[in-house]
Design an enzyme around this catalytic site. Structure first.
Site, short mmCIF file in Angstrom:
data_model
loop_
_atom_site.label_atom_id
_atom_site.label_comp_id
_atom_site.label_asym_id
_atom_site.label_seq_id
_atom_site.Cartn_x
_atom_site.Cartn_y
_atom_site.Cartn_z
N THR A 9 0.85 -1.19 0.00
CA THR A 9 0.00 0.00 0.00
C THR A 9 0.88 1.23 0.00
OG1 THR A 9 -1.60 1.31 1.27
CG2 THR A 9 -0.21 -0.17 2.54
N ASN A 11 -0.30 3.98 1.23
CA ASN A 11 -0.87 4.77 2.32
C ASN A 11 -0.08 4.47 3.61
OD1 ASN A 11 -2.48 5.38 4.62
ND2 ASN A 11 -4.29 5.51 3.32
N ASP A 71 -8.32 -2.88 -0.04
CA ASP A 71 -9.10 -1.75 -0.54
C ASP A 71 -10.15 -1.51 0.53
OD1 ASP A 71 -9.21 0.15 -2.66
OD2 ASP A 71 -11.17 -0.64 -3.17
N GLY A 154 -6.83 9.58 6.98
CA GLY A 154 -8.06 9.56 6.19
C GLY A 154 -9.24 10.18 6.93
N LYS A 176 -7.57 1.60 18.17
CA LYS A 176 -8.16 1.44 16.83
C LYS A 176 -7.98 0.00 16.34
CE LYS A 176 -8.14 3.11 12.09
NZ LYS A 176 -7.47 3.88 11.04
N HIS A 181 -11.99 -2.14 11.00
CA HIS A 181 -12.29 -2.96 9.82
C HIS A 181 -11.03 -3.68 9.32
CE1 HIS A 181 -10.98 1.05 9.08
NE2 HIS A 181 -10.86 0.91 7.78
N ARG A 182 -9.91 -2.96 9.28
CA ARG A 182 -8.66 -3.54 8.77
C ARG A 182 -8.16 -4.62 9.74
NH1 ARG A 182 -6.81 0.76 7.96
NH2 ARG A 182 -7.67 0.85 5.87
#
Ligand code: ITT
Length: 197
Positions: A9, A11, A71, A154, A176, A181-182
């Site tokens: 990634t 990011n 993604d 983000g 977190k 989700h990740r």
């Protein structure tokens, strides 16, 4: 289990989260920082799954290493799931985190229904293009009316986690990673790896 894996990634926020969550596994971790010549692929898929696979296969071929790509997107109930697969480019081609947040807050300005979720699809590909794994994780929240906190990346400052009772912008990396989700997608992936060791 794989012996070597590149976290594919561009990011840096994602890289930090993946590295933290994978550091205790007996896998040699690499990142795209070691391959500065590789440019980002165009994310032409219509779904998170298609784009996760596309990125994993693209980077695995170019790095000649097994690659993990994700993604991810933010889905707002009041916007019928938008920005969804367009989350990264919500405010246009040259979008930044700031311009994306501004557009989403503006689009949601008069919405009373603030339910939203982050969704993440992770795909792992071998250099020859074989997809080894695909997993998904979801995290429920409410879309705030303004930014709260400066942590994360983000859309984190405008996402209020129903589980943490705070915005992701206020959460530590550890907090977190307990609910995101990740992290949830990655936990599923690690379970699969351990089962098929
Ligand atoms: P790569 O494609 O190189 O992985 P990217 O940032 O373009 O990097 P995506 O295409 O998956 O990643 O787009 C994800 C978008 O959703 C992007 O705008 C992120 O900032 C946002 N996003 C994803 N996970 C997030 C999280 O945990 N917290 C806040 N925003 C997140």
């Amino acid at each position: 289990m794989l012996r070597q894996l590149c976290i594919a990634t561009k990011n840096e926020g994602k890289v930090a989260e993946f590295m933290e969550m994978l550091r205790d596994l007996p896998i040699e971790l690499h990142s795209l920082a070691e391959f500065p010549g590789i440019v980002e692929p165009e994310e032409t898929g219509k779904t998170l799954s298609a784009n996760a696979r596309l990125k994993a296969q693209y980077y695995a071929k170019l790095t000649n290493m097994p690659c993990l790509a994700d993604d991810s997107g933010l889905e707002c109930a009041a916007l019928n799931g938008a920005p969804g697969v367009l989350t990264a480019r919500y405010s246009g081609e040259n979008a930044t985190d700031k311009s994306n947040i501004e557009k989403l807050l503006s689009d949601m300005k008069f919405c009373i229904r603030r339910n939203c979720c982050f969704r993440c699809v992770i795909a792992v590909s071998l250099p020859e293009g074989k997809i080894l794994n695909e997993v998904e994780g979801i995290c429920d929240g409410l879309l705030l009316h303004e930014e709260v906190g400066t942590a994360g990346f983000g859309y984190d400052p405008i996402f209020w986690s129903k589980e943490l009772h705070m915005s992701f912008g206020e959460a530590t990396q550890e907090q977190k990673n307990a609910v995101s989700h990740r992290a949830r997608a990655l936990k599923r992936l690690i379970q699969i790896w351990k089962k098929h060791r």
